[in-house]
Design a protein around this motif. Structure first.
Motif, PDB file in Angstrom:
ATOM      1  N   ASP A   1     -30.187  -5.277  12.264  1.00 58.53           N
ATOM      2  CA  ASP A   1     -31.035  -4.461  11.391  1.00 58.53           C
ATOM      3  C   ASP A   1     -30.220  -3.583  10.442  1.00 58.53           C
ATOM      4  O   ASP A   1     -30.792  -2.879   9.611  1.00 58.53           O
ATOM      5  CB  ASP A   1     -31.952  -3.548  12.222  1.00 58.53           C
ATOM      6  N   ILE A   2     -28.889  -3.584  10.596  1.00 63.87           N
ATOM      7  CA  ILE A   2     -28.044  -2.739   9.748  1.00 63.87           C
ATOM      8  C   ILE A   2     -27.777  -3.455   8.431  1.00 63.87           C
ATOM      9  O   ILE A   2     -27.144  -4.515   8.390  1.00 63.87           O
ATOM     10  CB  ILE A   2     -26.718  -2.395  10.460  1.00 63.87           C
ATOM     11  N   ALA A   3     -28.291  -2.867   7.364  1.00 61.17           N
ATOM     12  CA  ALA A   3     -28.161  -3.489   6.041  1.00 61.17           C
ATOM     13  C   ALA A   3     -26.786  -3.266   5.426  1.00 61.17           C
ATOM     14  O   ALA A   3     -26.309  -4.098   4.638  1.00 61.17           O
ATOM     15  CB  ALA A   3     -29.231  -2.929   5.099  1.00 61.17           C
ATOM     16  N   ALA A   4     -26.148  -2.145   5.762  1.00 60.27           N
ATOM     17  CA  ALA A   4     -24.854  -1.826   5.153  1.00 60.27           C
ATOM     18  C   ALA A   4     -24.204  -0.688   5.913  1.00 60.27           C
ATOM     19  O   ALA A   4     -24.858   0.022   6.691  1.00 60.27           O
ATOM     20  CB  ALA A   4     -25.025  -1.450   3.686  1.00 60.27           C
ATOM     21  N   ILE A   5     -22.928  -0.519   5.659  1.00 60.77           N
ATOM     22  CA  ILE A   5     -22.160   0.597   6.213  1.00 60.77           C
ATOM     23  C   ILE A   5     -21.696   1.476   5.056  1.00 60.77           C
ATOM     24  O   ILE A   5     -21.212   0.979   4.028  1.00 60.77           O
ATOM     25  CB  ILE A   5     -20.945   0.093   7.019  1.00 60.77           C
ATOM     26  N   GLY A   6     -21.855   2.787   5.228  1.00 68.01           N
ATOM     27  CA  GLY A   6     -21.332   3.757   4.271  1.00 68.01           C
ATOM     28  C   GLY A   6     -20.265   4.606   4.929  1.00 68.01           C
ATOM     29  O   GLY A   6     -20.351   4.918   6.119  1.00 68.01           O
ATOM     30  N   ILE A   7     -19.245   4.977   4.158  1.00 66.66           N
ATOM     31  CA  ILE A   7     -18.124   5.751   4.693  1.00 66.66           C
ATOM     32  C   ILE A   7     -17.937   7.004   3.854  1.00 66.66           C
ATOM     33  O   ILE A   7     -17.945   6.948   2.623  1.00 66.66           O
ATOM     34  CB  ILE A   7     -16.819   4.930   4.676  1.00 66.66           C
ATOM     35  N   THR A   8     -17.753   8.127   4.536  1.00 68.72           N
ATOM     36  CA  THR A   8     -17.284   9.338   3.882  1.00 68.72           C
ATOM     37  C   THR A   8     -16.185   9.914   4.757  1.00 68.72           C
ATOM     38  O   THR A   8     -16.189   9.727   5.970  1.00 68.72           O
ATOM     39  CB  THR A   8     -18.422  10.342   3.648  1.00 68.72           C
ATOM     40  N   ASN A   9     -15.243  10.595   4.154  1.00 70.49           N
ATOM     41  CA  ASN A   9     -14.006  10.880   4.880  1.00 70.49           C
ATOM     42  C   ASN A   9     -13.348  12.168   4.411  1.00 70.49           C
ATOM     43  O   ASN A   9     -13.549  12.625   3.289  1.00 70.49           O
ATOM     44  CB  ASN A   9     -13.009   9.736   4.687  1.00 70.49           C
ATOM     45  N   GLN A  10     -12.538  12.733   5.341  1.00 72.53           N
ATOM     46  CA  GLN A  10     -11.636  13.813   4.958  1.00 72.53           C
ATOM     47  C   GLN A  10     -10.757  13.281   3.829  1.00 72.53           C
ATOM     48  O   GLN A  10     -10.213  12.187   3.909  1.00 72.53           O
ATOM     49  CB  GLN A  10     -10.784  14.256   6.146  1.00 72.53           C
ATOM     50  N   ARG A  11     -10.634  14.054   2.785  1.00 72.46           N
ATOM     51  CA  ARG A  11      -9.895  13.581   1.620  1.00 72.46           C
ATOM     52  C   ARG A  11      -8.423  13.994   1.708  1.00 72.46           C
ATOM     53  O   ARG A  11      -8.055  14.841   2.503  1.00 72.46           O
ATOM     54  CB  ARG A  11     -10.505  14.159   0.345  1.00 72.46           C
ATOM     55  N   GLU A  12      -7.594  13.367   0.895  1.00 68.84           N
ATOM     56  CA  GLU A  12      -6.167  13.686   0.725  1.00 68.84           C
ATOM     57  C   GLU A  12      -5.297  13.314   1.919  1.00 68.84           C
ATOM     58  O   GLU A  12      -4.100  13.107   1.770  1.00 68.84           O
ATOM     59  CB  GLU A  12      -5.948  15.170   0.381  1.00 68.84           C
ATOM     60  N   THR A  13      -5.836  13.268   3.132  1.00 68.56           N
ATOM     61  CA  THR A  13      -5.056  12.867   4.297  1.00 68.56           C
ATOM     62  C   THR A  13      -4.517  11.454   4.069  1.00 68.56           C
ATOM     63  O   THR A  13      -5.266  10.551   3.698  1.00 68.56           O
ATOM     64  CB  THR A  13      -5.909  12.947   5.564  1.00 68.56           C
ATOM     65  N   SER A  14      -3.209  11.266   4.307  1.00 71.50           N
ATOM     66  CA  SER A  14      -2.517  10.058   3.848  1.00 71.50           C
ATOM     67  C   SER A  14      -1.748   9.399   4.982  1.00 71.50           C
ATOM     68  O   SER A  14      -1.191  10.092   5.848  1.00 71.50           O
ATOM     69  CB  SER A  14      -1.534  10.421   2.720  1.00 71.50           C
ATOM     70  N   LEU A  15      -1.696   8.076   4.952  1.00 72.33           N
ATOM     71  CA  LEU A  15      -0.940   7.362   5.974  1.00 72.33           C
ATOM     72  C   LEU A  15      -0.445   6.018   5.457  1.00 72.33           C
ATOM     73  O   LEU A  15      -0.901   5.504   4.432  1.00 72.33           O
ATOM     74  CB  LEU A  15      -1.779   7.156   7.230  1.00 72.33           C
ATOM     75  N   LEU A  16       0.509   5.458   6.185  1.00 70.49           N
ATOM     76  CA  LEU A  16       1.049   4.117   5.942  1.00 70.49           C
ATOM     77  C   LEU A  16       0.810   3.287   7.194  1.00 70.49           C
ATOM     78  O   LEU A  16       0.870   3.790   8.310  1.00 70.49           O
ATOM     79  CB  LEU A  16       2.563   4.175   5.679  1.00 70.49           C
ATOM     80  N   TRP A  17       0.541   1.977   6.989  1.00 74.16           N
ATOM     81  CA  TRP A  17       0.419   1.091   8.132  1.00 74.16           C
ATOM     82  C   TRP A  17       0.991  -0.281   7.798  1.00 74.16           C
ATOM     83  O   TRP A  17       1.218  -0.615   6.629  1.00 74.16           O
ATOM     84  CB  TRP A  17      -1.019   1.001   8.629  1.00 74.16           C
ATOM     85  N   ASP A  18       1.253  -1.055   8.835  1.00 76.84           N
ATOM     86  CA  ASP A  18       1.855  -2.378   8.697  1.00 76.84           C
ATOM     87  C   ASP A  18       0.778  -3.382   8.290  1.00 76.84           C
ATOM     88  O   ASP A  18      -0.251  -3.499   8.954  1.00 76.84           O
ATOM     89  CB  ASP A  18       2.493  -2.789  10.030  1.00 76.84           C
ATOM     90  N   ARG A  19       1.019  -4.103   7.198  1.00 76.21           N
ATOM     91  CA  ARG A  19       0.031  -5.077   6.715  1.00 76.21           C
ATOM     92  C   ARG A  19      -0.186  -6.233   7.688  1.00 76.21           C
ATOM     93  O   ARG A  19      -1.241  -6.869   7.678  1.00 76.21           O
ATOM     94  CB  ARG A  19       0.473  -5.660   5.372  1.00 76.21           C
ATOM     95  N   ILE A  20       0.787  -6.523   8.502  1.00 76.09           N
ATOM     96  CA  ILE A  20       0.683  -7.670   9.410  1.00 76.09           C
ATOM     97  C   ILE A  20      -0.035  -7.272  10.703  1.00 76.09           C
ATOM     98  O   ILE A  20      -1.030  -7.894  11.100  1.00 76.09           O
ATOM     99  CB  ILE A  20       2.082  -8.239   9.741  1.00 76.09           C
ATOM    100  N   SER A  21       0.463  -6.211  11.345  1.00 79.52           N
ATOM    101  CA  SER A  21      -0.088  -5.812  12.640  1.00 79.52           C
ATOM    102  C   SER A  21      -1.246  -4.836  12.518  1.00 79.52           C
ATOM    103  O   SER A  21      -2.047  -4.689  13.439  1.00 79.52           O
ATOM    104  CB  SER A  21       1.009  -5.183  13.503  1.00 79.52           C
ATOM    105  N   GLY A  22      -1.306  -4.119  11.390  1.00 76.86           N
ATOM    106  CA  GLY A  22      -2.303  -3.071  11.226  1.00 76.86           C
ATOM    107  C   GLY A  22      -1.936  -1.770  11.905  1.00 76.86           C
ATOM    108  O   GLY A  22      -2.694  -0.789  11.840  1.00 76.86           O
ATOM    109  N   GLU A  23      -0.755  -1.714  12.537  1.00 76.69           N
ATOM    110  CA  GLU A  23      -0.341  -0.510  13.258  1.00 76.69           C
ATOM    111  C   GLU A  23       0.161   0.559  12.288  1.00 76.69           C
ATOM    112  O   GLU A  23       0.917   0.260  11.356  1.00 76.69           O
ATOM    113  CB  GLU A  23       0.776  -0.845  14.258  1.00 76.69           C
ATOM    114  N   PRO A  24      -0.231   1.816  12.486  1.00 80.82           N
ATOM    115  CA  PRO A  24       0.302   2.902  11.655  1.00 80.82           C
ATOM    116  C   PRO A  24       1.818   3.006  11.798  1.00 80.82           C
ATOM    117  O   PRO A  24       2.365   2.806  12.894  1.00 80.82           O
ATOM    118  CB  PRO A  24      -0.389   4.154  12.205  1.00 80.82           C
ATOM    119  N   LEU A  25       2.501   3.313  10.702  1.00 79.56           N
ATOM    120  CA  LEU A  25       3.957   3.454  10.736  1.00 79.56           C
ATOM    121  C   LEU A  25       4.379   4.873  11.091  1.00 79.56           C
ATOM    122  O   LEU A  25       5.549   5.115  11.402  1.00 79.56           O
ATOM    123  CB  LEU A  25       4.553   3.078   9.370  1.00 79.56           C
ATOM    124  N   ASN A  26       3.448   5.799  11.024  1.00 77.50           N
ATOM    125  CA  ASN A  26       3.731   7.200  11.306  1.00 77.50           C
ATOM    126  C   ASN A  26       2.386   7.888  11.516  1.00 77.50           C
ATOM    127  O   ASN A  26       1.346   7.292  11.255  1.00 77.50           O
ATOM    128  CB  ASN A  26       4.487   7.837  10.128  1.00 77.50           C
TER     129      ASN A  26
END
Length: 496
Positions: free
Chosen positions: A72-97
């Motif tokens: 019954d879920i037509a869509a997902i909407g996202i809102t988020n804390q802004r400016e918070t920044s991160l890097l992650w591995d494109r292959i594993s998806g694991e955060p780098l820090n």
């Protein structure tokens, strides 16, 4: 027919997952907190894994309520804390820090060096933002320089970077989609407000490679689909994304130029819709993108100002001075006196934000006499919360060149009727509090619903949004001028 929107409201201390029906009712909302990490004074971090787990728990908790079937879920909407920044591995998806949180001040020296080198005017002209560690660009630079092996992985094309919305979309889509919306991108200091694309000069200035950054998309459109998310079927459209304050502006149905909202949280965040005009503030306010409804459509811009300490001042009365036991008690205590009794509290406990941008300012309490009581301090605190917001809103009116419409209010402290009346009085404008107080959730849901055609447009959403209470101005113009003059004298002493 699928007629529910699942919203993810990813905040600084926890993640809320909510469910909205087509009438605009929030029928379920569950929050899961996660730890704050403080490696050293002035540094704030989050474990991105903790964030994602809190979202997964929220989805599971909401779906266990069985208010709708997953289909019954037509869509997902996202809102988020802004400016918070991160890097992650494109292959594993694991955060780098760990992610560097918007509150973190570790890049202050670098930002000051850019100011000293004369770069601030160019950064503000292109991005709409001042040079400050608050924004994402210097955080990305720090992560790239201080994460083991990051540079080598960047060269190998293995690093993805972004704000929290990007990370959540990556996780929800099973790593298929690396995007951010224009509102979040506009908070990085790396996006050009005119082109709505990453700016080469800004990327070079902050030493951030374009290759790690997400594609910039509209705020309302099908940006990706779920894949491999526990408790949800594959293929649900992710169709609405906006930073929390822009989502609140949209959730308050502030669709016309001059519409404004104030969110009363730990700090206060004020945004005013300026239509399709990119206004460079003469009063130290920020220019930001509010939203973009669909590919190829003109974006809506906004002016933004924020006071670092709003509800946090009440928390200090509770935890520091210990003159109240619970935050809501401040209203009862403040009502024990007729007014502030000459007591002024400038709550610069973490510096002053817009329009002053004085990070080294410190809080002051002045005007104390033998007749001063706890109630006067409580009332002065509520006055200060309202007066600093009024300073920002009046500056916005000057920048926009016209009188704003009634101010729409939300956030936890918006439930304080005395504070809302004080705000109306010192601003000299009517206030409107909405029936659905979860305005960030509402904004994410509205954007997602528009993205999949659940609602036809903002005209229909104006009917979905409803007011709960209005606060009319009760203070005379003369009394207002006198109150504001006293406040500005106290403010000047703080800024010395």
């Amino acid at each position: 027919m699928a007629s529910f929107i699942l919203a993810i409201d990813q905040g600084t201390t926890g993640s809320t997952v909510a469910l909205m029906n087509q009438r605009g009712d929030v029928v379920a909302a569950v929050n899961h907190e996660f730890p704050q990490i403080y490696p050293q004074p002035g540094w704030v971090e989050h474990d991105a894994g903790d964030i994602w787990r809190s979202v997964e728990k929220g989805i599971a908790s909401v779906m266990r309520k069985k208010l709708c079937k997953p289909g019954d879920i037509a869509a997902i909407g996202i809102t988020n804390q802004r400016e918070t920044s991160l890097l992650w591995d494109r292959i594993s998806g694991e955060p780098l820090n760990n992610a560097i949180v918007w509150q973190c001040r570790r890049t202050t020296d670098f930002c000051e060096s850019l100011k000293a080198a004369g770069h601030e005017k160019r950064v503000k002209r292109k991005s709409g933002l001042v040079l400050d560690p608050y924004f994402s660009a210097s955080k990305f630079r720090w992560l790239l320089k201080n994460t083991a092996g990051a540079r080598a992985k960047v060269k190998a094309g293995k690093v993805a970077g972004g704000t929290i919305d990007s990370y959540l979309i990556w996780q929800l889509s099973g790593g298929d989609t690396h995007v951010t919306d224009v509102s979040n991108a506009s908070r990085t200091s790396l996006m050009n407000l005119k082109t709505l694309d990453w700016d080469s000069e800004l990327l070079d200035l902050f030493e951030v490679p374009r290759s790690i950054l997400p594609t910039i998309t509209p705020s309302s459109a099908v940006l990706g689909h779920t894949r491999g998310v526990r408790g949800l079927p594959d293929g649900i459209p992710i169709a609405g994304v906006a930073g929390d304050q822009q989502a609140a502006l949209f959730g308050q149905a502030c669709f016309a130029s001059g519409d404004a909202k104030c969110t009363f949280g730990t700090g206060s965040f004020i945004l005013m819709n300026t239509g399709d005009a990119i206004l460079q503030s003469r009063a130290g306010l920020l220019t930001t993108v509010g939203w973009q409804l669909g590919e190829g459509r003109k974006p809506v811009y906004a002016l933004e100002g924020g006071a670092f300490v709003c509800g946090a001042a009440v928390q200090w009365l509770r935890d520091g001075l210990k003159i109240i036991k619970r935050a809501p008690d401040v209203e009862t205590l403040a009502k024990t006196v007729a007014d502030h009794g000459g007591v002024e509290f400038v709550p610069a406990l973490t510096g002053l934000g817009a329009p002053h941008w004085a990070p080294d300012a410190r809080g002051t309490i002045s005007g104390l006499t033998r007749g001063s009581e706890q109630g006067h301090v409580a009332r002065a605190t509520l006055d200060a919360m309202a007066l600093q917001n009024a300073d920002i809103l009046v500056a916005m009116e000057r920048d926009l060149g016209k009188r704003m419409k009634p101010l729409r209010v939300d956030g936890g402290a918006a439930a304080n009727d005395l504070l809302m009346q004080i705000q109306a009085d010192v601003l000299g404008r009517r206030l409107i509090r909405p029936r659905v107080i979860e305005t960030t959730v509402a904004g994410a849901c509205y954007l997602a619903g528009l993205g999949v055609g659940l609602w036809s447009g903002t005209g229909e959403l104006r009917k979905v949004w409803q007011a709960e209470k209005e606060f009319k101005v009760q203070m005379s113009a003369t009394a207002r001028r006198q109150r504001v003059d006293k406040w500005r004298q106290a403010l000047e002493r703080t800024l010395l």
